[in-house]
Design a protein around this motif. Structure first.
Motif, PDB file in Angstrom:
ATOM      1  N   ARG A  77       0.823  -1.214   0.000  1.00 46.57           N
ATOM      2  CA  ARG A  77       0.000   0.000   0.000  1.00 46.57           C
ATOM      3  C   ARG A  77       0.855   1.261   0.000  1.00 46.57           C
ATOM      4  O   ARG A  77       0.473   2.283  -0.555  1.00 46.57           O
ATOM      5  N   ILE A  82      -3.050   7.253  -2.173  1.00 51.79           N
ATOM      6  CA  ILE A  82      -4.495   7.171  -2.355  1.00 51.79           C
ATOM      7  C   ILE A  82      -5.227   8.399  -1.827  1.00 51.79           C
ATOM      8  O   ILE A  82      -4.892   8.940  -0.792  1.00 51.79           O
ATOM      9  N   PHE A  84      -9.152   9.154  -1.180  1.00 48.59           N
ATOM     10  CA  PHE A  84     -10.521   8.647  -1.199  1.00 48.59           C
ATOM     11  C   PHE A  84     -11.459   9.730  -0.719  1.00 48.59           C
ATOM     12  O   PHE A  84     -11.137  10.490   0.184  1.00 48.59           O
ATOM     13  N   ARG A 149      -0.681  14.216   1.061  1.00 50.32           N
ATOM     14  CA  ARG A 149      -0.315  12.995   1.776  1.00 50.32           C
ATOM     15  C   ARG A 149      -0.071  11.841   0.801  1.00 50.32           C
ATOM     16  O   ARG A 149       0.827  11.036   0.984  1.00 50.32           O
TER      17      ARG A 149
END
Ligand SMILES: Nc1ncnc2c1ncn2[C@@H]1O[C@H](COP(=O)(O)OP(=O)(O)OP(=O)(O)O)[C@@H](O)[C@H]1O
Ligand SMILES: [Mg+2]
Lengths: 240, 297
Positions: A77, A82, A84, A149
């Motif tokens: 990961r 990511i 979201f 991030r």
């Protein structure tokens, strides 16, 4: 660098994705479109191994994601960024800490973190909010922190699941500009969206799915929800 | 210490600071339970100490000799007794020695004894046994000796005492284990509330690629810090209260039990180590248990 081979994921009776095969090369910018419930989030979650595939293989940078052991998942990961819509920022951490924490889990030295986080916040244009908590800034700014991030560790892929979903058009476009900029630096971008306006303006590769199946894959594609059998009014730019 | 541990520790401190209500609740429950445990501990340790004292004072058999028994006969008997197993020591006690001993014990009222026309006590042999529970053999042996008038010993008293204290100890031990169990549940529940309130955060951390230990670390330290704080508070309270008990009732206890309470410094030494260990383990177990459910995917 990403390849799905006959991937199927069902939730009991419900179909998540079914028999999906697709290949995405390094440096591409790909839109994943489709009506609500078509399996877009499922598609993305399988890549992150937030879900286990029932069948098929997903290759990422040469290894099979479906075969990863629990111990290998965190590292997997970490190699992706990511953003979201529904899993955003840590509410008890400041903007700075939210970005810093992605570096902390990679065990980056504090010295490096203190230097790099402000650079990232600067890049996404919110350096003045570093000390604030997520609740103290706007949703658009929150989403930028999420982008900061996601890219702070220089991932080879950025996965964004409806990153503009809750934003007003102007802020939405700013996020899009940010993603394009990140893609220009060589990062592969996979973005899930409902917005035909964004897709049609960007002129990127478009993958459309419906009822869990791949129905269209075009370079420099467009998105007209009604063509893909969407009965809902999804044309609006930023549906909530 | 490596940077990961420091990071986790820093985050634990931050969590504690930012969730003060939760912190206070956990701290309160740990402290309360350790307080109760502390009192049980005081009781059990003192009972142990006293039984030991009482047992020690009852480990003698007094063999009273007939008036007619001569010094030489007595010496042979002593030599014989010394050869027996389970015998720690054998001494000859003349009637004068015995009277002097009495006088000493009676203290202030000893002048009553001075008014006796003659010494009513017999000469005797005092046998100290190694194990009071096996005293019967010596008694049987001594009874068969010529020149013996009467044998006095207190096996029954001792046995009763041992049985009672054993029961008290077992009951206290069961209660302690039960309390420990409860305290871990209470702590894990309090921490579980914290964890649940942060379920989303934990999910986000996992999405971004945090390992289970990275997520667990701060909670673990949080538990340990709370445990240690609780141990400190309750430890100080228990010791202060113990100090009050000793200074107020210590003398009475010596009078009744012929042995005192355990000294405060001994109590301090034992309690510090035990409470620190309990605090750490309650906190650590509590936080690990409370997180299990959230980390298995
Ligand atoms: N945890 C779950 N349990 C059961 N069914 C699920 C679960 N998650 C998704 N589904 C079902 O799987 C199908 C695909 O869901 P998915 O979330 O992938 O769709 P989506 O394309 O992301 O939709 P949206 O645009 O609304 O986000 C839907 O029919 C959905 O109801
Ligand atoms: Mg979705």
């Amino acid at each position: 660098m990403i390849e799905y081979v006959n991937v199927t994921k069902k939730y009991g009776e419900n179909i998540g994705v079914e028999d999906v095969s697709i290949k995405i090369e390094k440096g591409e910018f790909v839109f994943l479109v489709g009506p609500s419930g078509s399996g877009k989030s499922t598609f993305v979650k399988l890549l992150l191994k937030l879900l286990e595939a029932d069948n098929g293989h997903i290759y990422f940078n040469g290894y099979d994601v479906t075969k990863l052991s629990n111990r290998e998942i965190p590292n997997h990961r970490r190699s992706m960024g990511i953003v979201f819509q529904d899993f955003s920022l840590l509410p008890k951490k400041t903007v700075f800490e939210n970005v810093a924490f992605a570096m902390e889990i990679l065990r980056k030295p504090r010295r490096v973190i203190r230097r790099q986080v402000p650079q990232m916040l600067d890049l996404v244009g919110i350096s003045s909010e570093a000390k604030k908590y997520p609740t103290e800034i706007s949703i658009g700014e929150q989403q930028r922190v999420a982008v900061a991030r996601a890219i702070v560790n220089n991932p080879s892929v950025l996965i964004a699941d409806e990153p503009t979903g809750n934003l007003d058009p102007e802020t939405g476009w700013e996020i899009m500009r940010l993603l394009e900029q990140i893609n220009k630096r060589g990062t592969t971008v996979l973005m899930v969206t409902h917005s035909s306006e964004i897709v049609n303006a960007m002129n990127k590769r478009v993958i459309a799915i419906r009822d869990g199946r791949l129905v269209r894959d075009e370079n420099e594609g467009s998105y007209h929800p009604e063509d893909d059998g969407n009965t809902k009014d999804d044309k609006g730019l930023f549906t909530i | 210490m490596n940077t990961r541990v420091i990071t986790a520790l820093r985050q634990a401190l931050r969590q504690i600071g930012r969730n003060l209500t939760m912190t206070m609740t956990s701290l309160f429950s740990i402290t309360a339970i350790l307080l109760i445990l502390g009192f049980f501990f005081i009781i059990i340790v003192n009972i142990n100490f006293m039984t030991q004292g009482i047992r020690d004072s009852f480990d003698t058999v007094q063999v009273n000799l007939l008036e007619t028994t001569t010094q030489e006969q007595a010496q042979t008997m002593i030599a014989d007794l010394k050869k027996q197993s389970n015998v720690a020591s054998v001494v000859y006690q003349t009637k004068d020695d015995a009277l002097a001993h009495w006088k000493e014990q009676w203290g202030d009222q000893a002048d009553i004894l001075d008014r006796l026309p003659s010494n009513p006590l017999p000469n005797s042999i005092i046998v100290t046994v190694k194990n009071i529970e096996k005293v019967d053999k010596i008694v049987t042996y001594a009874e068969a000796m010529p020149g013996v008038e009467k044998i006095t010993y207190s096996k029954d008293t001792v046995n009763k005492l041992i049985r009672i204290t054993n029961i008290i100890q077992i009951v206290a031990l069961v209660l302690i284990i039960f309390l420990l169990f409860i305290s871990i549940i209470v702590v894990s529940n309090t921490i579980k509330l914290t964890v649940m309130a942060r379920g989303r955060e934990i999910m986000i951390m996992k999405y971004v690629g945090a390992t289970n230990w990275y997520i667990r670390g701060p909670f673990l330290f949080e538990g340990i810090i709370l445990g240690l704080l609780g141990a400190l508070i309750s430890g100080v309270l228990v010791l202060v209260i113990y100090h009050l008990i000793v200074s107020k009732y210590g003398v009475n206890v010596v009078m009744i039990m012929s042995s005192g309470l355990i000294s405060e410094s001994t109590m301090l030494e034992n309690l510090t180590a035990i409470f620190a260990a309990l605090g750490i383990s309650i906190g650590a177990c509590g936080s690990i248990i409370s997180m299990r459910r959230f980390l298995d995917t």
